[in-house]
Design an enzyme around this catalytic site. Structure first.
Site, PDB file in Angstrom:
ATOM      1  N   ASP A  47     -11.366  -8.272 -90.906  1.00 33.46           N
ATOM      2  CA  ASP A  47     -10.585  -9.479 -91.223  1.00 33.46           C
ATOM      3  C   ASP A  47      -9.434  -8.924 -92.247  1.00 33.46           C
ATOM      4  O   ASP A  47      -9.432  -7.786 -92.443  1.00 33.46           O
ATOM      5  CB  ASP A  47     -11.431 -10.596 -91.797  1.00 33.46           C
ATOM      6  CG  ASP A  47     -10.606 -11.973 -91.708  1.00 33.46           C
ATOM      7  OD1 ASP A  47      -9.839 -11.809 -91.436  1.00 33.46           O
ATOM      8  OD2 ASP A  47     -11.273 -12.843 -91.956  1.00 33.46           O
TER       9      ASP A  47
HETATM   10  C1  NOJ Z   1      -8.080 -14.384 -92.155  1.00 33.75           C
HETATM   11  C2  NOJ Z   1      -8.930 -15.086 -91.291  1.00 33.75           C
HETATM   12  O1  NOJ Z   1     -10.335 -14.908 -91.960  1.00 33.75           O
HETATM   13  C3  NOJ Z   1      -8.981 -14.809 -89.729  1.00 33.75           C
HETATM   14  O2  NOJ Z   1      -9.800 -15.846 -89.277  1.00 33.75           O
HETATM   15  C4  NOJ Z   1      -7.706 -14.630 -89.366  1.00 33.75           C
HETATM   16  O3  NOJ Z   1      -7.688 -14.258 -87.844  1.00 33.75           O
HETATM   17  C5  NOJ Z   1      -6.954 -13.516 -90.030  1.00 33.75           C
HETATM   18  N1  NOJ Z   1      -6.776 -14.025 -91.364  1.00 33.75           N
HETATM   19  C6  NOJ Z   1      -5.668 -13.212 -89.356  1.00 33.75           C
HETATM   20  O4  NOJ Z   1      -4.856 -14.339 -89.583  1.00 33.75           O
END
Ligand code: NOJ
Length: 762
Positions: free
Chosen positions: A287
């Site tokens: 993430d």
């Molecule tokens: C953080 C989020 O937790 C995730 O779901 C997302 O895909 C990423 N950022 C990218 O934007």
């Protein structure tokens, strides 16, 4: 006989051709990648593991990548997100393909969570349709639109089971139930990916967030998660596994820790479970800076956590650049191996191959597509249907709804004339100005046959500091210059002129979503004051509640005559809500997350276990598992939802009462539409395993069917249950069933069930 033999032979030939074809394909991929990797330097291999964002769309962390162009040209980037449009994407792709040494194409990703530009209801809302075909269709539309705009890798579906409505990201998933959550995970992966990833209208899906992210303690985002393996395997892991079984191309690690080890560095999770037990063969992306965040988790410095992530089986580093800046050193120092780097690089190249990028890196850059494929009339029609089907009717006394298309209505509330809150959280590619406001949807639906009086009545929230936190992605809450009293007075005045009041109230879209957690599940107090004042007028009061999470609506359910819970409905909001309120569509949605009476009951869900001291009746009993101040039952149970018509359940039958392992149980029930409208009913089947080697839930959803039944008609619904439906993970984590007695329950929701008992022996 002959016919069967021929059929069998044909089947054998078909299966062996298919396996041959896939092994041929695998050989082809392998030899292509072997050749390519033989050319690659160590730095270029590490470059493939680097995912960057130049800062477009919504940022979900404090870091943004720098020198992106230079990095692409020098082979230091494997993928990118935050760039949209076929031309822009093509330009960026050309930097890699034409200006880097080996010309390896980039992956272009994005968060396409509930539609690309045609925004559907938030996923929690969509899940309330219990309609897998519809959900799949929305994913197909999302893929078609995103790929038309150059995006072919989606950071969706989010399949985290969530049983705590304080957690803002409950909005992004399918609610509390592993069975329903698994069905939805499968539908979404199939919808996004189709049968062929290289088709220019399908996109690679990412199952997220691995794992257990929805169980963050206290409903606070990114927080610690600690749970038993039994609960993981039986309740929280099934939807991720279902996505893997559906062939998902990518998995994203979560921010939280799992059993004391952050997910992004958790070898048990990312290798033993995901790859070895479940057979996942795609790649794992972190993430947003979640590798770097392991420093704050206390796992060491950037070099240590980056090595830890690679060792755990994580392949691609989102934005953090720990892989890029430290893996070479870690290799020199023997902290990672070259095979590990090769393996991660290979998995990413494999994905690129399957997406057809090596054949044509510009296959998703057809500039004629956006106009045809994005926001088409058909797509918007699907969004309108989806938003109507996501609505859950919570109360409808005296058949206030549907409203007649005549007379006068007062349309009040802070969300009645709002455009910026219709799309809901996590719609970074959606466009607010295209969303249909409720007031406009009503006017379009009823034309001049209904006189509509509008008044705002209240702000979404009154506190400017709170509003500031909600307005981080653009203005969602506008605080009126008038005093709360002036606004309420205006609403009361218009209400006096009307035969019925429709108040559109609830949460702003960014009151849920990432880092949008609440410790209070009420409609904001200033809106409650408006609702109380409206109720006092004595006019029929209909509440349309928008929200991204279950709310504690105890007071509102008492005050209003009807309550329609619409979630955040998406781009067709106003049209869909008008369709439901005026009876063009009879609501059929049912809750996929339990609504608590108050926040103190959280976490709350239907598949609870009995405890040794269950509270037997509604009355308080000392030394039983209960509360002094509120009963145990939820305000609204999982699976609950009304229709404008009435359904009666009759003739529940099991065709056998004693079964052995190979036998299948047939359960039938008649659904009779006794009301005045055609409608659809979501029939639910739950099972209780009466005696087992571990404590088992009082009921577990095991089957459901959504059936249309015309008024005055009756439909027989049947379910086939086999021992596969009785299986669970036991104390040794073996997935098996145990013989004995089972209660099979069928009904309209998890608290309104009829049952039969059967005995199953080995
Ligand atoms: C953080 C989020 O937790 C995730 O779901 C997302 O895909 C990423 N950022 C990218 O934007």
């Amino acid at each position: 006989m002959k016919f069967w033999i021929i059929l069998l032979l044909a089947l054998v030939v078909f299966v062996s051709c298919k396996t041959e074809k896939s092994s041929d394909e695998n050989m082809e991929i392998n030899s292509f990648i072997n050749e390519l990797m033989a050319e690659m330097t160590l730095q270029e291999k590490i470059g493939q593991l680097n995912l960057v964002t130049p800062g477009g769309g919504i940022l979900t962390g404090s870091v943004v990548s720098t020198d992106v162009e230079e990095k692409i040209k020098s082979g230091q980037v494997g993928g990118i997100f935050g760039i949209y449009g076929p031309e822009k994407v093509k330009q960026a792709q050309a930097l890699a393909v034409e200006e880097s040494r080996l010309g390896i194409p980039l992956l272009f990703g994005s968060d396409v969570i509930h539609g690309y530009k045609t925004t559907f209801p938030i996923p929690l809302g969509l899940s309330c349709s219990w309609d897998m075909e519809l959900i799949k269709k929305t994913a197909q539309v999302a893929a078609k639109e995103a790929t038309a705009d150059g995006i072919f890798w989606n950071f969706s579906p989010m399949v985290d089971i969530a049983r705590d409505p304080r957690w803002g990201r409950i909005a992004e998933g399918a609610g509390e139930d592993p069975f329903l959550g698994s069905a939805i995970a499968k539908a979404m992966v199939e919808g996004y990916q189709g049968d062929d990833l290289s088709d220019s209208k399908t996109m690679m899906a990412t199952v997220k967030h691995l794992a257990l992210y929805g169980a963050s303690e206290a409903g606070r985002d990114y927080n610690t998660v600690d749970m038993s393996k039994l609960r993981m395997y039986n309740d929280y892991l099934p939807p991720y596994k279902a996505a893997v079984e559906a062939g998902v191309g990518c998995a994203m690690s979560s921010f939280n820790d799992v059993d004391g080890i952050p997910a992004s560095g958790n070898k048990w999770l990312l290798t033993d479970l995901l790859r070895n037990q479940w057979g996942f063969d795609g790649f794992v992306v972190s993430d947003y800076t979640s590798i770097n965040e392991m420093i704050a988790h206390g796992m060491g410095d950037l070099q240590a956590v980056s090595a830890m992530a690679l060792n755990a089986g994580l392949d691609m580093d989102m934005v953090g650049e720990g892989f890029l800046s430290t893996l070479e050193k870690s290799l020199e120092e023997g902290k990672v191996t070259e095979e590990q780097i090769d393996m991660a690089c290979r998995r990413i190249l494999e994905a690129k191959y399957k997406l057809g990028l090596f054949d044509d890196p510009y296959r998703y850059n057809d500039i004629s597509r956006p106009e045809k494929d994005i926001l088409s009339k058909e797509n918007r029609q699907i969004a309108r249907e989806a938003a109507a089907r996501a609505c859950v009717l919570l109360k409808n006394d005296n058949q206030v709804l549907p409203l007649k298309k005549s007379g006068k209505i007062a349309l009040v509330g802070p969300l009645a004339d709002s455009q910026n809150n219709m799309l809901g959280t996590w719609a970074p590619t959606g466009e607010h100005h295209l969303a249909v406001k409720v007031v406009d949807g009503f006017i379009k639906n009823v034309g001049s046959s209904v006189q509509i009086f509008y008044a705002k009545g209240a702000n979404i929230v009154d506190d400017p500091d709170y509003a500031k936190k909600i307005n981080v992605f653009g203005p969602k809450v506008f605080i009126d210059k008038r005093s709360p009293k002036e606004m309420i007075d205006e609403a009361i005045n218009v209400s006096k002129k009307a035969n019925v009041i429709v108040a559109v109230v609830g949460e702003a879209s960014e009151m849920t979503g990432e880092a949008a957690n609440r410790t209070n599940l009420l409609i904001p107090e200033n809106q409650k004051k408006l609702i109380r004042a409206l109720a006092k007028t004595g006019k029929p009061l209909v509440l349309v509640v928008m929200s991204g999470r279950p709310l504690a609506l105890t007071e509102e359910l008492e005050l209003a005559d009807a309550v329609l819970f619409t979630w955040h409905p998406g781009v067709e909001a106003g049209n869909a809500i008008a369709d439901v309120i005026y009876g063009d569509y009879n609501p059929s949605g049912k809750l996929t997350a339990t609504f608590p009476r108050n926040v103190g009951q959280v976490p709350i869900y239907h598949s609870i276990r009995n405890t040794g001291r269950p509270q037997g009746s509604d009355e308080f009993q000392k030394f039983k598992s209960n509360y002094l101040d509120v009963e145990n039952t939820p305000l609204l149970p999982f699976g609950y939802g009304l229709s404008y018509t009435d359904f009666e359940y009759a003739n529940l039958k099991a065709d056998k009462t004693k079964l052995t392992e190979s036998e299948v149980l047939n359960i039938t029930v008649d659904i009779i539409n006794t009301g005045n409208y055609d409608g659809e009913e979501i029939v639910q089947l739950y099972i209780r395993d009466m005696v087992a080697s571990i404590t088992r839930p009082l009921k577990e959803l095991k089957a459901f069917e959504k059936v249309p039944v015309k008024k005055g008609e009756s439909k027989s619904v049947s379910f086939k249950i086999s021992v596969d439906d009785l299986k669970f993970y036991n104390a040794n984590l073996d997935y098996d069933w145990e013989e004995g007695e089972f209660e099979i329950m069928v009904g309209a929701n998890s608290a309104d069930l009829q049952s039969v008992k059967v005995n199953w022996s080995k």
